[in-house]
Design an enzyme around this catalytic site. Structure first.
Site, PDB file in Angstrom:
ATOM      1  N   LEU A  52       0.856  -1.177   0.000  1.00 28.76           N
ATOM      2  CA  LEU A  52       0.000   0.000   0.000  1.00 28.76           C
ATOM      3  C   LEU A  52       0.895   1.231   0.000  1.00 28.76           C
ATOM      4  CD1 LEU A  52      -3.158   0.704   2.086  1.00 28.76           C
ATOM      5  CD2 LEU A  52      -1.294   2.365   2.087  1.00 28.76           C
ATOM      6  N   GLY A  82       4.334  12.805  -8.459  1.00 29.11           N
ATOM      7  CA  GLY A  82       5.631  12.821  -7.812  1.00 29.11           C
ATOM      8  C   GLY A  82       6.196  11.466  -7.435  1.00 29.11           C
ATOM      9  N   SER A  89      12.381  13.310   4.246  1.00 23.69           N
ATOM     10  CA  SER A  89      13.017  14.390   3.490  1.00 23.69           C
ATOM     11  C   SER A  89      14.377  14.642   4.115  1.00 23.69           C
ATOM     12  CB  SER A  89      12.169  15.677   3.584  1.00 23.69           C
ATOM     13  OG  SER A  89      12.868  16.808   3.094  1.00 23.69           O
ATOM     14  N   TYR A  97       7.105  22.403   8.143  1.00 21.58           N
ATOM     15  CA  TYR A  97       7.381  21.186   7.376  1.00 21.58           C
ATOM     16  C   TYR A  97       8.509  20.390   8.019  1.00 21.58           C
ATOM     17  CZ  TYR A  97       8.757  18.254   3.394  1.00 21.58           C
ATOM     18  OH  TYR A  97       9.083  17.197   2.574  1.00 21.58           O
TER      19      TYR A  97
END
Length: 281
Positions: A8, A15, A141, A154
């Site tokens: 999944l 992206g 990230s 973020y």
């Protein structure tokens, strides 16, 4: 065999998520490709068809910020396939701004999507991953390792995800579940465009922060001029899914590795502060 395994993946409308879904299908996985709005599935389905793997990709609705949506998606997956072998937490949202001007609202929103959504999907999936000796792969990230100017909300959320996964990994390993994080740097994708950033408006409203924001924007434009493709970034996701003994932390490029290495070797924080101060000077 990979051909029997069900993965999944969240956030697959564009992206890295889209590229990872196609790449996983090409690697032999059966992919449940999820997104909040399934009306945006056209690009994914077209890419899967072009790659010759349309029969191995199915689209399902999942909103990571809505626990009933997560539960419904997993229930449907188990009804159809009877098992779950891996989850790729990819869905996320960016934010450019600074807290004095933005207030707490954007910080809470970033946490809901980028952190609490990941926690909820992982929590709900773990019983099924225990049953199969499965894997949790989370796209974070380099901003989950190195704090970056005007990305406070973020980066805070991505730092939280990295801390959560680093803490979970040894616990999950005791019940046969491998946990990895994938750290992209600049990626040329719709993720950036989809943030709807109006730079002139941001600069006009930035007040005393305008010079720093302008410098940051110039540096960021240069960085994305050298960005890697989503397909290149997705290779690390497939490594985490397929390796016999996947590492906990994978970067998606040499640039990302060098950037993260600055932080991991920076015991007093001075190297990172020196680096990022140059972005806003």
């Amino acid at each position: 065999m990979a051909s029997d395994r069900i993965v999944l993946i969240t956030g697959t409308s564009s992206g890295i998520g889209l590229a990872a879904a196609v790449a996983a299908a090409r690697a032999g996985f059966r992919v449940v490709a999820t997104m909040r709005d399934t009306g945006r599935s056209g690009a994914l389905l077209k890419a899967a068809e072009a790659a010759g793997v349309a029969g191995r990709v199915e689209v399902a609705r999942l909103d990571v910020t809505d626990a009933p949506s997560v539960a419904d998606c997993l229930a449907g997956l188990l009804d159809r396939h009877g098992r779950l072998d891996a989850v790729v937490n990819n869905a996320g949202a960016g934010r450019v701004g600074t807290v004095e001007q933005d207030g707490l609202g954007p910080v809470r929103e970033a946490m809901e999507v980028n952190y609490f959504g990941v926690v909820e999907v992982t929590r709900a999936a773990l019983p099924h991953l225990r049953a199969t000796g499965g894997r949790v792969v989370t796209v974070t990230s380099v901003g989950g390792v190195v704090g970056q100017p005007f990305n406070e909300a973020y980066c805070a959320a991505k730092f939280a995800v990295e801390g959560f996964m680093e803490s979970l990994a040894p616990v999950a390993a005791t019940v046969g579940v491998a946990v990895s994080v994938v750290e992209p740097g600049a990626v040329a994708s719709e993720f950036v465009a989809s943030q709807g950033i109006d730079l002139p408006a941001l600069l006009a409203a930035a007040g005393p922060y305008a010079p720093a924001l302008d410098a940051y924007a110039a540096r960021t434009r240069a960085a994305f001029g050298q960005a890697q493709t989503p397909e290149q970034a997705a290779e690390a996701v497939i490594t985490a899914l397929s390796a016999d003994r996947p590492p906990f932390r994978l970067q998606t490029s040499d640039r990302a590795r060098a950037f993260v290495a600055t932080k991991l070797a920076d015991l007093d924080g001075s190297a990172v502060q020196h680096l990022t101060a140059g972005w806003v000077a």
